[in-house]
Design an enzyme around this catalytic site. Structure first.
Site, PDB file in Angstrom:
ATOM      1  N   ASP A  26       3.042  63.073  -3.035  1.00 43.78           N
ATOM      2  CA  ASP A  26       3.440  63.381  -4.412  1.00 43.78           C
ATOM      3  C   ASP A  26       3.970  64.813  -4.545  1.00 43.78           C
ATOM      4  O   ASP A  26       3.542  65.704  -3.813  1.00 43.78           O
ATOM      5  CB  ASP A  26       2.231  63.167  -5.341  1.00 43.78           C
ATOM      6  CG  ASP A  26       2.645  63.025  -6.790  1.00 43.78           C
ATOM      7  OD1 ASP A  26       3.840  62.803  -7.050  1.00 43.78           O
ATOM      8  OD2 ASP A  26       1.775  63.130  -7.673  1.00 43.78           O
ATOM      9  N   ASN A  74       6.645  52.705 -10.160  1.00 49.22           N
ATOM     10  CA  ASN A  74       7.773  53.630 -10.037  1.00 49.22           C
ATOM     11  C   ASN A  74       9.115  53.021 -10.448  1.00 49.22           C
ATOM     12  O   ASN A  74      10.098  53.757 -10.640  1.00 49.22           O
ATOM     13  CB  ASN A  74       7.864  54.216  -8.622  1.00 49.22           C
ATOM     14  CG  ASN A  74       6.787  55.234  -8.297  1.00 49.22           C
ATOM     15  OD1 ASN A  74       6.340  55.344  -7.157  1.00 49.22           O
ATOM     16  ND2 ASN A  74       6.343  56.009  -9.284  1.00 49.22           N
TER      17      ASN A  74
END
Ligand code: IPE
Ligand code: IPE
Ligand code: MG
Length: 245
Positions: A26, A74
């Protein structure tokens, strides 16, 4: 200080290597934002970290390494960003063949039906062409969600009950585990999340039941070998009891 398998460290302790490390990669977007660059360039840069960490894990002798590359959530991102990520996947799937000399097996975690036929074919071919390698297994979580993994496994078990292949009493943790996308790998020992977020974001929910969690503020494109050394050295100090004493 580079970590050497089972080698005593300066403080006298010996390093315990995790068998399975999972990474939540991330912080690509924030890495780009800090530099006033488009988010897609952050993903490009994150891809370079991915390659180096795969190589380093292989050098260390880690047996299983999972990477969270794209979650079932996502897809909500802007179309341009999703498209840029898909393009990167295509490049990385092709590039993965360079790791065949290191005898690395590649497995995708997640439902492949969401991808365009060309990407899907590339994914299946990479899995097939690397399936005999056994020095390290890289699990690529793309369109992966821990909840989806569990629901998908439930459906597979139910259809076996429905067809009479097994009975309800045959269902136990081992059998359930064998229906998950991760059927080829053991549970996660060490979960690393970069970018200063303290959450699991629907990654390997079942598989992390007894994982040790390691969080760092470093953004994924800045993560490197010495940051991984720190995570492994911290893991090595943890006392894992698995419910025992
Ligand atoms: C992780 O980086 C990569 C993917 C989720 C595809 P992000 O894109 O989430 O980066 P941040 O969290 O916005 O910085
Ligand atoms: C988790 O990161 C997914 C991947 C790294 C692929 P996100 O950036 O999507 O997670 P949240 O939204 O911060 O929880
Ligand atoms: Mg993020």
């Amino acid at each position: 200080m580079a970590i050497v398998k089972n080698k005593a460290q300066p403080d006298g302790a010996s390093i315990q290597l995790p068998k399975h490390i999972a990474f939540i990669m991330d912080g690509n977007g924030r890495w780009a934002k800090k530099r006033l660059l488009p988010r897609s360039l952050g993903h490009n840069e994150g891809g370079k970290t991915f390659k180096d960490i795969v190589t380093y894990c292989r050098e260390l002798g880690i047996e299983y390494v999972s990477f969270y590359a794209f979650s079932t959530e996502n897809w909500k991102r802007p179309k341009e960003e999703v498209n840029a990520i898909m393009l990167l996947f295509k490049q990385y799937i092709a590039d993965a063949r360079n790791y065949f000399k290191h005898e690395i097996r590649f497995i995708f975690l997640g439902d492949k039906a969401m991808f365009t036929p060309d990407i899907r074919e590339d994914m299946l071919a990479l899995e097939e062409d690397s399936k005999h390698f056994n020095k390290m297994t890289v699990l690529l979580a793309i369109n992966y969600g821990g909840r989806d993994d569990i629901v998908h496994a439930c459906k597979r078990i139910c259809s076996k009950v429905q067809s009479g292949e097994i009975s309800i009493d045959d269902i136990d943790e081992d059998r359930f585990q064998n229906e998950l996308y991760t059927l080829h790998s053991p549970s996660v020992d060490l979960l690393v999340r970069t970018s200063g977020e303290y959450r699991i974001s629907n990654f390997l929910l079942w598989q992390c039941a007894y994982a040790e969690f390691y969080f760092t503020d470093v953004l994924w494109p800045d993560f490197n070998r010495s940051e991984l050394d720190k995570a492994i050295s911290e893991f090595s100090k943890r006392s894992r009891r698995f419910g025992g004493v």
